[in-house]
Scaffold this motif. Structure first.
Motif, PDB file in Angstrom:
ATOM      1  N   LYS B  56      -4.389  -9.100  -4.320  1.00  0.00           N
ATOM      2  CA  LYS B  56      -3.648  -8.008  -4.965  1.00  0.00           C
ATOM      3  C   LYS B  56      -3.659  -6.757  -4.082  1.00  0.00           C
ATOM      4  CE  LYS B  56      -4.082  -9.466  -9.730  1.00  0.00           C
ATOM      5  NZ  LYS B  56      -4.905  -9.465 -10.927  1.00  0.00           N
ATOM      6  N   ILE B  57      -4.760  -6.512  -3.412  1.00  0.00           N
ATOM      7  CA  ILE B  57      -4.834  -5.347  -2.515  1.00  0.00           C
ATOM      8  C   ILE B  57      -3.946  -5.581  -1.287  1.00  0.00           C
ATOM      9  CG2 ILE B  57      -6.363  -4.069  -0.949  1.00  0.00           C
ATOM     10  CD1 ILE B  57      -8.581  -4.447  -3.072  1.00  0.00           C
ATOM     11  N   LEU B  58      -4.038  -6.772  -0.721  1.00  0.00           N
ATOM     12  CA  LEU B  58      -3.246  -7.073   0.488  1.00  0.00           C
ATOM     13  C   LEU B  58      -1.744  -7.053   0.200  1.00  0.00           C
ATOM     14  CD1 LEU B  58      -5.333 -10.012   2.046  1.00  0.00           C
ATOM     15  CD2 LEU B  58      -5.341  -7.607   2.715  1.00  0.00           C
ATOM     16  N   THR B  59      -1.371  -7.372  -1.040  1.00  0.00           N
ATOM     17  CA  THR B  59       0.059  -7.390  -1.372  1.00  0.00           C
ATOM     18  C   THR B  59       0.503  -6.084  -2.026  1.00  0.00           C
ATOM     19  OG1 THR B  59      -0.425  -8.485  -3.476  1.00  0.00           O
ATOM     20  CG2 THR B  59       0.126  -9.896  -1.626  1.00  0.00           C
ATOM     21  N   THR B  60      -0.337  -5.064  -1.912  1.00  0.00           N
ATOM     22  CA  THR B  60      -0.045  -3.684  -2.340  1.00  0.00           C
ATOM     23  C   THR B  60       0.020  -3.505  -3.862  1.00  0.00           C
ATOM     24  OG1 THR B  60       2.382  -3.619  -2.446  1.00  0.00           O
ATOM     25  CG2 THR B  60       1.412  -3.437  -0.260  1.00  0.00           C
ATOM     26  N   LEU B  61      -0.411  -4.499  -4.618  1.00  0.00           N
ATOM     27  CA  LEU B  61      -0.321  -4.397  -6.070  1.00  0.00           C
ATOM     28  C   LEU B  61      -1.368  -3.436  -6.637  1.00  0.00           C
ATOM     29  CD1 LEU B  61       1.678  -5.687  -7.966  1.00  0.00           C
ATOM     30  CD2 LEU B  61       0.086  -7.560  -8.344  1.00  0.00           C
ATOM     31  N   ILE B  62      -2.556  -3.417  -6.019  1.00  0.00           N
ATOM     32  CA  ILE B  62      -3.559  -2.425  -6.419  1.00  0.00           C
ATOM     33  C   ILE B  62      -4.127  -1.738  -5.173  1.00  0.00           C
ATOM     34  CG2 ILE B  62      -4.258  -3.474  -8.607  1.00  0.00           C
ATOM     35  CD1 ILE B  62      -6.612  -4.767  -7.255  1.00  0.00           C
ATOM     36  N   ARG B  63      -4.640  -0.530  -5.369  1.00  0.00           N
ATOM     37  CA  ARG B  63      -5.219   0.215  -4.258  1.00  0.00           C
ATOM     38  C   ARG B  63      -6.723  -0.001  -4.223  1.00  0.00           C
ATOM     39  NH1 ARG B  63      -2.410   6.066  -3.372  1.00  0.00           N
ATOM     40  NH2 ARG B  63      -0.280   5.319  -3.242  1.00  0.00           N
ATOM     41  N   PRO B  64      -7.277  -0.191  -3.044  1.00  0.00           N
ATOM     42  CA  PRO B  64      -8.735  -0.391  -2.980  1.00  0.00           C
ATOM     43  C   PRO B  64      -9.479   0.903  -3.267  1.00  0.00           C
ATOM     44  CG  PRO B  64      -7.822  -0.281  -0.773  1.00  0.00           C
ATOM     45  CD  PRO B  64      -6.651  -0.221  -1.716  1.00  0.00           C
ATOM     46  N   THR B  65     -10.712   0.769  -3.743  1.00  0.00           N
ATOM     47  CA  THR B  65     -11.530   1.947  -4.003  1.00  0.00           C
ATOM     48  C   THR B  65     -11.960   2.573  -2.672  1.00  0.00           C
ATOM     49  OG1 THR B  65     -12.358   0.722  -5.912  1.00  0.00           O
ATOM     50  CG2 THR B  65     -13.514   2.747  -5.359  1.00  0.00           C
ATOM     51  N   GLU B  66     -12.304   1.733  -1.707  1.00  0.00           N
ATOM     52  CA  GLU B  66     -12.733   2.198  -0.374  1.00  0.00           C
ATOM     53  C   GLU B  66     -12.191   1.250   0.684  1.00  0.00           C
ATOM     54  OE1 GLU B  66     -14.602   4.759   0.744  1.00  0.00           O
ATOM     55  OE2 GLU B  66     -14.942   5.631  -1.227  1.00  0.00           O
ATOM     56  N   GLY B  67     -12.179   1.744   1.938  1.00  0.00           N
ATOM     57  CA  GLY B  67     -11.843   0.869   3.061  1.00  0.00           C
ATOM     58  C   GLY B  67     -10.400   0.998   3.498  1.00  0.00           C
ATOM     59  N   THR B  68     -10.117   0.379   4.638  1.00  0.00           N
ATOM     60  CA  THR B  68      -8.757   0.463   5.158  1.00  0.00           C
ATOM     61  C   THR B  68      -8.140  -0.928   5.281  1.00  0.00           C
ATOM     62  OG1 THR B  68      -9.602   0.382   7.426  1.00  0.00           O
ATOM     63  CG2 THR B  68      -9.159   2.565   6.519  1.00  0.00           C
ATOM     64  N   VAL B  69      -6.848  -0.964   5.013  1.00  0.00           N
ATOM     65  CA  VAL B  69      -6.074  -2.206   5.121  1.00  0.00           C
ATOM     66  C   VAL B  69      -4.834  -1.909   5.944  1.00  0.00           C
ATOM     67  CG1 VAL B  69      -4.777  -3.957   3.850  1.00  0.00           C
ATOM     68  CG2 VAL B  69      -6.860  -3.023   2.858  1.00  0.00           C
ATOM     69  N   THR B  70      -4.557  -2.738   6.917  1.00  0.00           N
ATOM     70  CA  THR B  70      -3.320  -2.613   7.681  1.00  0.00           C
ATOM     71  C   THR B  70      -2.593  -3.943   7.631  1.00  0.00           C
ATOM     72  OG1 THR B  70      -4.585  -1.209   9.177  1.00  0.00           O
ATOM     73  CG2 THR B  70      -2.371  -1.787   9.873  1.00  0.00           C
ATOM     74  N   ILE B  71      -1.353  -3.900   7.180  1.00  0.00           N
ATOM     75  CA  ILE B  71      -0.535  -5.109   7.114  1.00  0.00           C
ATOM     76  C   ILE B  71       0.665  -4.897   8.036  1.00  0.00           C
ATOM     77  CG2 ILE B  71       0.746  -6.700   5.603  1.00  0.00           C
ATOM     78  CD1 ILE B  71      -2.040  -6.478   4.591  1.00  0.00           C
ATOM     79  N   LEU B  72       0.831  -5.754   9.011  1.00  0.00           N
ATOM     80  CA  LEU B  72       1.939  -5.657   9.965  1.00  0.00           C
ATOM     81  C   LEU B  72       2.011  -4.254  10.571  1.00  0.00           C
ATOM     82  CD1 LEU B  72       4.407  -7.589   7.669  1.00  0.00           C
ATOM     83  CD2 LEU B  72       3.596  -8.440   9.871  1.00  0.00           C
ATOM     84  N   GLY B  73       0.842  -3.684  10.810  1.00  0.00           N
ATOM     85  CA  GLY B  73       0.760  -2.359  11.439  1.00  0.00           C
ATOM     86  C   GLY B  73       0.991  -1.205  10.480  1.00  0.00           C
ATOM     87  N   MET B  74       1.138  -1.503   9.198  1.00  0.00           N
ATOM     88  CA  MET B  74       1.421  -0.438   8.222  1.00  0.00           C
ATOM     89  C   MET B  74       0.327  -0.385   7.159  1.00  0.00           C
ATOM     90  SD  MET B  74       5.514  -1.076   7.687  1.00  0.00           S
ATOM     91  CE  MET B  74       5.469  -2.856   7.684  1.00  0.00           C
ATOM     92  N   GLU B  75       0.170   0.818   6.596  1.00  0.00           N
ATOM     93  CA  GLU B  75      -0.837   0.981   5.539  1.00  0.00           C
ATOM     94  C   GLU B  75      -0.168   0.829   4.172  1.00  0.00           C
ATOM     95  OE1 GLU B  75      -3.256   4.509   5.763  1.00  0.00           O
ATOM     96  OE2 GLU B  75      -3.101   4.484   7.950  1.00  0.00           O
ATOM     97  N   PRO B  76      -0.714  -0.025   3.310  1.00  0.00           N
ATOM     98  CA  PRO B  76      -0.108  -0.241   1.992  1.00  0.00           C
ATOM     99  C   PRO B  76       0.079   1.041   1.174  1.00  0.00           C
ATOM    100  CG  PRO B  76      -1.761  -1.904   2.399  1.00  0.00           C
ATOM    101  CD  PRO B  76      -1.863  -0.923   3.528  1.00  0.00           C
ATOM    102  N   SER B  77      -0.880   1.979   1.311  1.00  0.00           N
ATOM    103  CA  SER B  77      -0.767   3.200   0.502  1.00  0.00           C
ATOM    104  C   SER B  77       0.423   4.057   0.921  1.00  0.00           C
ATOM    105  CB  SER B  77      -2.056   4.012   0.614  1.00  0.00           C
ATOM    106  OG  SER B  77      -2.309   4.295   1.975  1.00  0.00           O
TER     107      SER B  77
END
Lengths: 255, 321
Positions: B56-77
């Motif tokens: 759900k976090i990787l597919t941008t459905l929910i935002r993580p409480t902490e940490g960073t995620v980059t998908i295809l060079g972009m940030e979900p937030s």
């Protein structure tokens, strides 16, 4: 050609919600009111509306009632999408939450106008004549627009808050009944009514939608209609805000 | 050995990811990994391990409480809509519009801006490829579990995606159907598709994934290629046994003391799996303890290392730790 997301969502909503069941509820039920009540009460009602006939009085009322039905369909869309996983599926697609909500609202408005137009055609077939002027058409459009958004918002709040199928259906049926019959859709607000009922009529937005549509339909638009529209728009904006808020805070699914 | 030739381009980067739903219990804690383009990355864990939260976090459905995620060079937030244009997601729960199978494909094509001619071409190709031609006029909600799953996966291929997220896509499918579905995915992986795949089925992870992360209680316990993980356990064998219930408690207590650190014991009620470097000695110890305690062994088997051993070993070590 790439269509805007909002239009794609509206297309999807219409495509999914134009099955026989929905059409019967959306068009069939009000049409039955028009025919059965229109002819049934004709013999005992006189002095209301142009030509002292009940049908011309009832027709704009049923047109206004279409806004409730449109709102119901709007609320059901969100509820079904949450229940059956499509909201979560759409939100991992190229759509934002707000676009999804606007898609539902726009669909509800379109259903409101389509339903009102069908009732107008039905009335023409039953009465034999319908004459609406430019100003009349304009106030009818504004009233149907505001009414559809109001009832769409009301139903969206319900579908965002209620999780059980039974609860959602029961509350929806109750609201439709009260809103429908405690309004000027079928009869005028009489001073002979009990005070409690008069208050219920007065605080019911459908009363104002019905009044304005009726004045537009019968060519009797007056300053009072502007006040009624202003009040209706104000209440609609409040409920639209509540709908957006409750929807944004709700989960994307029940699981 | 990797099943496909992958590029070095990182398409998913996760660092220090934490998530809590209620501000107290962690659904994810300190999760970090990278996924390369064209890779099939498996998230292996039991129910409630945190796999779906991670998806759900990787597919941008929910935002993580902490940490960073980059998908295809972009940030979900920041770039949620842009990311979502390039990913496909088959969610764990079924999701259909109230219309026919064909209608579901068509609507999906419109939503994803697939031009009409291309839409029809893809729809027909997918209906054929996934064996759905005969049921195209059936309403999606009336299909069997296996048919629904096939429709969900096939529908996701109506549009071009760079990364396909499959959240337990084979739940409820029989063995043949499961293998067919995995084969469909493998075909697209050969064309360069990146896949993130969650499952609690070890055979599936073994069959489909290049790399696997074993996740439990929201933490990644072990992560490597399937072959490396298996090599780590080369020579080890798993002894599975079931003891008659009346003597089980005493038997397993004694066995745990006897084995010490010599083998890894994972017990579930009357049954247990013992992962051992020296199966002969362990087997002798088991039989010795049975004789000593008078416990009756109802069933016993010895099998070679599998991915299941990796899973059992890492999860049980974590629980002990």
């Amino acid at each position: 050609m790439a269509y805007p997301n909002l239009l794609k969502l509206v297309y999807r909503n219409i495509k999914v919600n134009t099955d026989y069941g929905t059409l019967i509820i959306l068009i069939g039920l009000p049409a039955m009111y028009l025919v059965f009540f229109g002819y049934g009460f004709q013999s005992i009602v006189s002095g209301e509306g142009p030509g002292n006939s009940y049908l011309p009085f009832l027709t704009p009322g049923i047109m206004a009632f279409q806004t409730v039905m449109a709102g119901t369909v709007g609320g059901s869309m969100l509820w079904a999408d949450r229940r059956y996983g499509m909201l979560a599926q759409l939100l991992v697609g190229p759509f934002t939450r707000l676009q999804y909500l606007l898609g539902i609202m726009l669909t509800a408005v379109m259903f409101g106008f389509a339903g009102a137009a069908v009732m107008l055609v039905g009335a023409y077939l039953l009465i034999g004549t319908v004459s609406i002027g430019f100003v009349g058409a304009l106030v009818i459009i504004v009233a149907i627009l505001a009414g559809s958004i109001f009832f769409g918002s009301l139903m969206l709040v319900l579908s965002a808050l209620l999780k059980s199928n039974n609860a959602y259906n029961s509350v929806q049926v109750l609201i439709i009944f009260v809103v429908n019959f405690a309004s000027t859709v079928f009869y005028p607000l009489s001073p002979k009514l009990p005070v409690a009922l008069q208050v219920l009529f007065d605080i019911n937005p459908l009363t104002y939608v019905a009044n304005v549509v009726r004045d537009g339909y019968s060519g009797a638009v007056a300053v009072g209609d502007a006040y009624q529209i202003a009040g209706l728009v104000a209440v609609t904006l409040v409920f639209l805000f509540l709908a957006v808020r409750s929807y944004m805070r709700s989960g994307v699914s029940f699981s | 050995m990797s099943r496909v030739s992958r590029s070095d381009q990182t398409v998913i980067r996760v660092e220090g990811l934490e998530h809590t739903y209620d501000g107290k219990a962690f659904a994810l804690k300190g999760v970090g990994f990278e996924v390369k383009k064209g890779e099939v990355f498996g998230l292996l864990g039991k129910n409630g391990a945190g796999k779906s939260t991670l998806i759900k976090i990787l597919t941008t459905l929910i935002r993580p409480t902490e940490g960073t995620v980059t998908i295809l060079g972009m940030e979900p937030s920041k770039d949620g809509p842009k990311i979502r244009k390039r990913i496909g997601v088959v969610q764990q729960d079924e999701s259909f519009d109230f219309t026919t199978v064909q209608g579901n494909f068509d609507i999906y094509g419109v939503l994803w801006n697939v031009p009409k001619e291309e839409r029809v071409r893809r729809r027909e190709e997918l209906l054929k490829r996934f064996g759905l031609e005969d049921i195209r006029k059936k309403r999606a909600f009336d299909l069997s579990g296996g048919q629904k799953r096939r429709v969900q996966v096939a529908r996701e291929m109506m549009h071009d995606v760079d990364i396909l997220f499959l959240d337990e896509p084979t739940v409820g499918l029989d063995v043949i159907m499961r293998r067919q579905l995995l084969d469909f995915v493998r075909e697209d992986v050969k064309k360069g598709l990146t896949v993130v795949f969650t499952t609690h089925n070890l055979e599936e992870a073994d069959y489909l994934c290049d790399r696997v992360a074993v996740i439990d209680s929201g933490r990644i316990l072990v992560m490597d290629t399937v072959d490396n993980l298996k090599n780590m356990y080369k020579g080890k064998k798993t002894i599975e046994l079931t003891v008659e219930s009346s003597g089980a408690e005493r038997f397993y207590e004694r066995l745990a003391t006897t084995l010490g650190t010599q083998a890894n014991l994972k017990r579930e009620s009357e049954s247990a799996a013992v992962l051992s470097d020296n199966p002969k000695e362990t087997l002798a110890a088991i039989l010795g303890v049975a004789k000593e305690t008078g416990a009756q062994i109802e069933w016993l088997s010895v099998r070679k290392d599998t991915l299941e051993d990796v899973f059992i070993d890492s999860v049980s070590r974590e629980n002990v730790g």
